[in-house]
Design an enzyme around this catalytic site. Structure first.
Site, mmCIF file in Angstrom:
data_model
loop_
_atom_site.group_PDB
_atom_site.id
_atom_site.type_symbol
_atom_site.label_atom_id
_atom_site.label_comp_id
_atom_site.label_asym_id
_atom_site.label_seq_id
_atom_site.Cartn_x
_atom_site.Cartn_y
_atom_site.Cartn_z
ATOM 1 N N LYS A 119 30.864 17.329 -0.950
ATOM 2 C CA LYS A 119 31.602 16.932 0.252
ATOM 3 C C LYS A 119 30.647 17.006 1.436
ATOM 4 O O LYS A 119 29.749 17.852 1.468
ATOM 5 C CB LYS A 119 32.775 17.887 0.481
ATOM 6 C CG LYS A 119 33.887 17.305 1.306
ATOM 7 C CD LYS A 119 34.904 16.546 0.470
ATOM 8 C CE LYS A 119 35.972 15.922 1.343
ATOM 9 N NZ LYS A 119 37.001 15.266 0.560
ATOM 10 N N GLY A 164 54.744 6.800 3.312
ATOM 11 C CA GLY A 164 53.527 6.135 3.786
ATOM 12 C C GLY A 164 53.024 5.193 2.696
ATOM 13 O O GLY A 164 53.812 4.628 1.934
ATOM 14 N N VAL A 187 51.329 5.763 -0.163
ATOM 15 C CA VAL A 187 51.630 6.161 -1.541
ATOM 16 C C VAL A 187 53.140 6.255 -1.745
ATOM 17 O O VAL A 187 53.677 5.749 -2.740
ATOM 18 C CB VAL A 187 50.960 7.522 -1.890
ATOM 19 C CG1 VAL A 187 51.264 7.889 -3.341
ATOM 20 C CG2 VAL A 187 49.463 7.480 -1.659
#
Ligand code: NAD
Length: 355
Positions: free
Chosen positions: A80, A182, A184
């Site tokens: 990350k 939203g 998804v």
């Protein structure tokens, strides 16, 4: 902060600091584990209050990606990046390109993508400097919007849970409470309606609820009421931390299965679900369709193949349930074990990093 102590705690491989005088870029890249393949994980841009906070976030998120990719059966490790700064004020083409050049110096050991504060168009700028980036919104080889693939994976994971709890995988007539309509959540509601489920929906934006009520035969409820709905499945698709001390005892469902990241406020709430007899589909297993979709870009993107791989979430959830039964542990702990066992099989037993 004792950096090497921190890295040793969970077996991190590498921590990189990137500094560019011209653009003002200050970034941290954390590579947790590359046993299974190059470390993939998005880049977050956030106005961290201290450098230590940024480092801790990069480390924590990188480790999370190792588990997510391993459990998803991907040939990828965990990494990350975080850029210290306010995405609304400090983002510029020069800064994003400087970041891309740093990513490129790693020669593919770390593959970046979008995350909080970094959008599709930013990924395209990073891509000018490095090919080690996924999550391109459009163009040749781009994966585009991952949410339909994520939603499909959630539906497959939910199906595995229904089979376990009711001995019947059909969604027809099952009652599902969806929190968050939203990207998804919308796709999930569409699947559920197509399959004949009884669906309750809630969102803090009334227009999102109104739109699905108009399009499908679903029942609107307020954002607070959604926790109290008597249903088979509570499907959180909004924010993290929604399974917490205040909400867990209100749930009147048999299964929690949704796309939101970090659904459990902390680990104790996974045990609380277990004590209440509610089957929890661990978030990073059931929502892995997103990472499966971006990872597809590495092999030449193909939506059909991405969907097929996301369909494998059904088997992953089954494996988690099996491990939980085998070892007498809660599903959220079984999910970690699934990820660790795969890495251990491939990289040698010494690589298990149980804290
Ligand atoms: P989104 O921002 O499109 O949708 C989230 C929705 O939740 C919004 O409509 C928002 O208004 C609503 N919401 C926020 N707080 C709420 C509350 N308290 N009660 C009810 N509704 C609330 O995000 P998305 O892309 O649909 O992702 C949903 C969740 O799934 C997020 O947690 C995300 O991290 C996770 N996730 C998404 C993907 C993906 O492919 N998009 C992949 C993996 C995980």
């Amino acid at each position: 902060m004792r950096i090497f102590d921190e890295l040793s705690k969970y077996g991190y491989e590498q921590l990189i600091f990137a500094n560019d005088q011209v653009s003002g870029l200050r970034a941290v890249i954390a590579i947790h584990d590359t046993t299974l393949g190059p470390a993939l994980g998005g880049c977050r841009m956030w106005p961290y209050e201290s450098e230590e906070e940024a480092i801790i976030d990069a480390l924590r998120l990188a480790r999370g990606m190792t588990y997510k990719s391993s459990a998803a059966g991907l040939d990828l490790g965990g990494g990350k990046a975080v850029i210290i700064g306010d995405p609304r004020k400090d983002k510029s083409e020069a800064l994003l390109r400087a970041f891309g050049r740093f990513v490129d110096t790693l020669g593919g050991r770390y593959i970046t993508a979008e995350d909080v504060g970094i959008r599709g168009e930013d990924v395209e700028i990073i891509h000018m400097e490095t090919r080690h980036v996924v999550g391109l919104p459009s163009g040749p080889g781009a994966g585009g919007d991952p949410s339909p693939v994520t939603a499909y994976g959630v539906i497959r994971g939910m199906t595995a849970c229904l089979e376990e709890v009711f001995g019947d995988s059909s969604l027809n007539g099952r009652s599902i409470a969806v929190q968050g309509i939203g990207n998804v959540g919308y796709s999930i509601v569409k699947h559920l309606s197509d399959e004949g489920a009884v669906v309750h929906v809630a969102d803090v934006f009334k227009e999102r609820v109104d739109a699905v009520v108009e399009e499908f035969d679903v029942e609107p409820v307020s954002p607070d009421e959604i926790y109290d709905i008597e249903c088979d499945v509570f499907c959180p698709c909004a924010l993290g931390g929604v399974i917490n001390g205040e909400t867990v005892t209100r749930l009147k469902c048999k299964i929690v299965a949704g796309s939101a990241n970090n659904q459990l406020k902390d680990e104790s709430h996974g045990n609380a679900l277990e004590d209440l007899g509610i089957l929890y589909a661990p978030d990073y297993i059931i929502n892995a369709g997103g990472v499966i979709n971006v990872a597809e870009e590495l092999y030449g993107y193909d939506r059909e193949r991405a969907l097929r791989k996301a369909g494998g979430i059904y088997d992953r959830i089954k494996s988690v349930i099996e491990i939980a039964k085998r070892d007498g542990i809660s599903p959220h702990l079984a999910a970690s074990r699934l990820a660790e066992e795969r890495i251990a099989k491939i990289g040698g037993i010494h690589r298990i990093f149980v804290p």
